[in-house]
Design a protein around this motif. Sequence first.
Motif: not given
Length: 315
Positions: A32-47
């Motif tokens: 569950h925590a890994d999935q949230k982190l994956s989202w955070a990574v994707g959004i941060n790369i776009l930013l």
Amino acid sequence: MSAHHHEHDCDGGHHHSQEHSSHSHHGHSHRHADQKLSWAVGINILLTVAQIIAGVFAGSLALIADALHNLSDAAAMVLALVARKISRRDADEKRTYGYKKVETLAAFTNFITLIIIGLWLGYEAFARFFNPHPIDGWIVVWVAALGIVINGGTAWLTYRESKDSHNIRAAFLHNLTDMFASVGVVVAGIVILTFGWEWVDPLITLIISVYVLWHAAQDLPGICNILIDGAPEDIHLLSVVNEMKTVNGVADVHHVHIRYIDEKSYALEAHIVAQDHVVIDDVKAAIKAKLNALNIKHSTLEFENKICSEKGCGE
Ligand SMILES: [Zn+2]
Ligand SMILES: [Zn+2]
Ligand SMILES: [Zn+2]
Ligand SMILES: [Zn+2]
């Protein structure tokens, strides 16, 4: 008749099997925590991509500084995710100590990258003080404002998880401070628009680079200590040795090594000189019980009847 009894044992492997069952038990929350982190990574790369493009067009070093910092954060999260997966593997024939230090190695790599970025930004900021560039303040304000929203959102994603994990708590605090870096860039944009003071841009860049270097200087010594098998910071060697010497049947303790297995558990090896006519297994069990209470879950004890240096066994 033999003078040396060589003993290696880890409480009959009990702590190992306990670890495994607790792992599978918490398997769901890990994922569950890994999935949230994956989202955070994707959004941060776009930013990051948006900030770099905007930074180049607006001529703002502060925006690029903020972007590079966000990029290194995203890379750090990817490394942490991969390293965490690897570190959960069991020990095998090639890696007999297991894979737990892979996480430490990943953290070390992150901080070295962060130091290089921090130094480069500091250098560029100094160059800009003497050779100012025209800056489009509006682009800076809007893109940095986007940075506030995204860093704030990432912090919010990690906040709920941060109560029960030391690592994720660190990530949360990091995201929160990153949000303030973006606030600084917005302020720089507004100052440039209002007063035309373009030197504010390299000034903010310099502050971000100092912040990045300070952050690395805080965490790097502890990580290096784990990697070079330094003693755990909360362990006092002399008191551990004295504690072992209080066990019935122990005449002397020497040649003691203590190191990290991972960030939470420690391993010890030592030579134990047993008194005459004692049952080695009983002495060993008593010592291991004491060590267990000190969070030293894995120990290798070499038993002797006489101090080995008298017979020249060396290290
Ligand atoms: Zn073991
Ligand atoms: Zn950051
Ligand atoms: Zn010895
Ligand atoms: Zn040794």
